[in-house]
Design a protein around this motif. Sequence first.
Motif, short mmCIF file in Angstrom:
data_model
loop_
_atom_site.label_atom_id
_atom_site.label_comp_id
_atom_site.label_asym_id
_atom_site.label_seq_id
_atom_site.Cartn_x
_atom_site.Cartn_y
_atom_site.Cartn_z
N HIS A 305 0.88 -1.08 0.02
CA HIS A 305 0.01 0.08 0.00
C HIS A 305 0.82 1.38 -0.01
CE1 HIS A 305 -2.35 -3.31 1.86
NE2 HIS A 305 -3.20 -2.86 0.90
N ASP A 317 -0.87 3.89 2.71
CA ASP A 317 -2.26 4.01 2.91
C ASP A 317 -2.72 2.68 3.83
OD1 ASP A 317 -5.09 3.89 2.60
OD2 ASP A 317 -5.04 3.02 0.57
N ALA A 318 -2.92 3.08 4.95
CA ALA A 318 -3.07 2.12 6.12
C ALA A 318 -4.44 1.97 6.31
CB ALA A 318 -2.41 2.61 7.36
N SER A 319 -5.50 2.24 5.36
CA SER A 319 -6.65 2.16 5.74
C SER A 319 -7.18 0.69 5.91
CB SER A 319 -7.62 2.68 4.51
OG SER A 319 -7.30 2.13 3.28
N GLY A 320 -6.37 -0.22 5.84
CA GLY A 320 -6.97 -1.65 5.91
C GLY A 320 -6.74 -2.22 7.41
N TYR A 321 -5.72 -1.43 8.27
CA TYR A 321 -5.49 -1.72 9.43
C TYR A 321 -6.25 -1.35 10.59
CZ TYR A 321 -1.61 -3.37 6.72
OH TYR A 321 -0.84 -4.01 5.74
N GLY A 322 -7.44 -0.89 10.15
CA GLY A 322 -8.37 -0.38 11.36
C GLY A 322 -7.94 0.95 12.34
N LYS A 325 -10.32 6.80 10.62
CA LYS A 325 -10.29 7.15 9.12
C LYS A 325 -9.58 8.35 8.95
CE LYS A 325 -15.52 6.20 9.08
NZ LYS A 325 -15.44 6.31 10.46
N THR A 328 -5.31 7.23 8.44
CA THR A 328 -4.83 6.09 7.69
C THR A 328 -3.68 6.54 6.53
OG1 THR A 328 -6.61 6.61 5.89
CG2 THR A 328 -7.05 4.95 7.91
N HIS A 329 -3.68 7.70 6.33
CA HIS A 329 -2.49 8.10 5.43
C HIS A 329 -1.20 8.34 6.25
CE1 HIS A 329 -0.96 9.60 1.70
NE2 HIS A 329 -0.45 10.44 2.14
N ALA A 376 0.44 -0.99 12.44
CA ALA A 376 0.03 -1.25 11.10
C ALA A 376 1.33 -1.00 10.31
CB ALA A 376 -0.72 0.08 10.67
N GLU A 380 2.56 -4.01 7.58
CA GLU A 380 2.52 -3.75 6.15
C GLU A 380 3.94 -4.35 5.69
OE1 GLU A 380 0.52 -2.29 4.25
OE2 GLU A 380 1.68 -1.48 2.44
#
Length: 598
Positions: A305, A317-322, A325, A328-329, A376, A380
């Motif tokens: 990401h 882009d860490a939006s998949g790690y909870g 909002k 997440t960047h 995160a 990653e």
Amino acid sequence: MSATASSPSALRDPSGPFADAVVDGLVRGATAANLGLTAEAALGGLNFDGGPEGDAAFPAHRLAQSAGRAPPEVAGALAAAFPSSPWVSSVRAKGAYVNFVADPARLTEATLASVLAFGPEYGHGESVAPPLCVEHTSANPTGPFHVGRVRNALIGDTLARVSRAAGVPVTTQYYIDDMGRQATMITWIWSKPREAWPAPIRAVVDGHETPGEKGDLHYGRPYPAVSAYLKEHDDAREEVSALVREIESGRAPASHRELAKTILDGMLASLARLGVRFDEFAWESDFVRDGSVDRVLDRLRGAPHAVREENGAWAIDASGYGLPKESTHVVVQRGDGTSLYVTRDVAYHLAKFARFARLVDVLGQDHQLHARTLDALLAEIGEARRPSFVIYQDITVPEGGRMSTRGGSAVWLDDLLAEAVDRARREVLVRREDLAEGAVDAIAEAVATGAVRYHILRVAPEKPVVFRWEDALSFEGRSGPFLQYSYARASSVLRRGDADRPPYPFEAARLSDPEELALVRLLARFPRVVSYAARSAHVQALAGYAHDLADRFNRFYHAVPVLKSGDERASRVALVAAVRQTLGNALDLLGVPRLETM
RNA sequence: GGGCGCGUAGCCUAGUCUGGAUAGGGCACCGGGUUCCUAACCCGGCGGUCGAGGGUUCAAAUCCCUCCGCGCCCGCCA
């Protein structure tokens, strides 16, 4: 708290045989009464915390429900079917509960034997847990500790102590952030001749310095003013940024690390008074220099990401790690190519994982998001392991708000200790006219540091604490000095009974006073408290236990004569010796100094 | 606005993870205790809708939901 039915040695945990007997008897009794009960369920339902009705209690509700019978009836059936056991002197149903009383003589025998045999090791475990690294404090080397920061050090230090006692090999580390803007600001200002300092910064220094003052105080003094000044002066801020780039590229001025070290030495000297010491120090700059930050950046740029920004910066882009909002960047490399704190922290954690199976980081609540971001980024780059975090709340000031250096609301640790020592000295002097000057000073120092340590450790880390001088300096009630006083009192009894020294022979049957039995029960509980505190990181449980033990001892002391008693004398002396040992062990774990006299 | 944490007597706090019997302590306040092993102590008294409401359950300070209050965080700072 659960029983240690599988305790490896009856001796290590003197309440083990009783717990085993209760579990075993419950299961066998249940079977005899046609009730299904596994050892696991019995253990899970049992309460060993010692209620008014006995040493263990078993609520029969659940069992009654599955059997379709009334709880009191089931409790009665369980009690009636309980096989006799030498360790269990009484089994009684009361309402929906079955209450068990440990055989006093056996428990007393096992407990005193265990305490006196293990001595300083009593309560300790012998687990074969993998090595643990506890990172704590890690305050930027920019000036003296304030009381808020000390909470981190005390929680971390105590967690390390109790983990070691539980049998875990522990290494403590202090992470020194010598790379970022904070430390750079110090170098920036001190690398200028004093005449060249901006006036508002000079103003906080000139006339406030005293000869020979500690390095943290001296070199940290301009820091808040520098911080404020930079907010309003772009040119100065750019100078600092340039210096940050120099430092990161390995061209730090020689003074940079020296300044950090000098300030750090002053900070550590203060912590050392509180008994806080570190096994290792990790310098952030080392991870940049040895290339491990670059390697982390390589991995991050190649991660699934990774995102490249217009100005050349890299982000994940860490939006998949909870993460929340808005967070997440995650930028991991600046446009100018330099790294960020969180990136360097990844490198640091990888280095730790190379040596330790488990990591614990003690962090203030303001670092909560950082901790989750770190998790995160580890995910990653494909690192499966995670540190665990002990997050503590800030210490606030009564006027509201966090204790802060910049806001001027900070209470310095050194000032708190100076005040505490002063007060302790006065207390000692009114009580002890016989003591030499040096002895008074030694006691005052121990009382002062013990009071401060206990005051902070008694509260659960997740609770906010409001700093009040009168509370922090309390020497009565639930306080460090109360524990020290109780320990000194036990020591005094042993000292006065001249002939009474180890091995303290005793006859368990002679210790039959309710006060004595209450003390024995408390002593027997200590190994479970240590194990629980280590497992849960609830160091406040230790503080609570130590107070309970000291409290019980004082009640015993007032109710039962020891040296002036008759046939019971030797056994009571042994009990006092066991209390002194156990309370002393608890004090060691809390880092509250033992005092033989006060 | 979102995320995390906290809310227990006048004040501070344990217990909350793992639901069980009248919610433990301390400070303050009131009343006692020192010809006796350390009175930085002990004994007695006073003081609780466990923030509010709802839910789950035989059982809720503890688990779930909503709300209120307080703190912190949401930077190409650390």
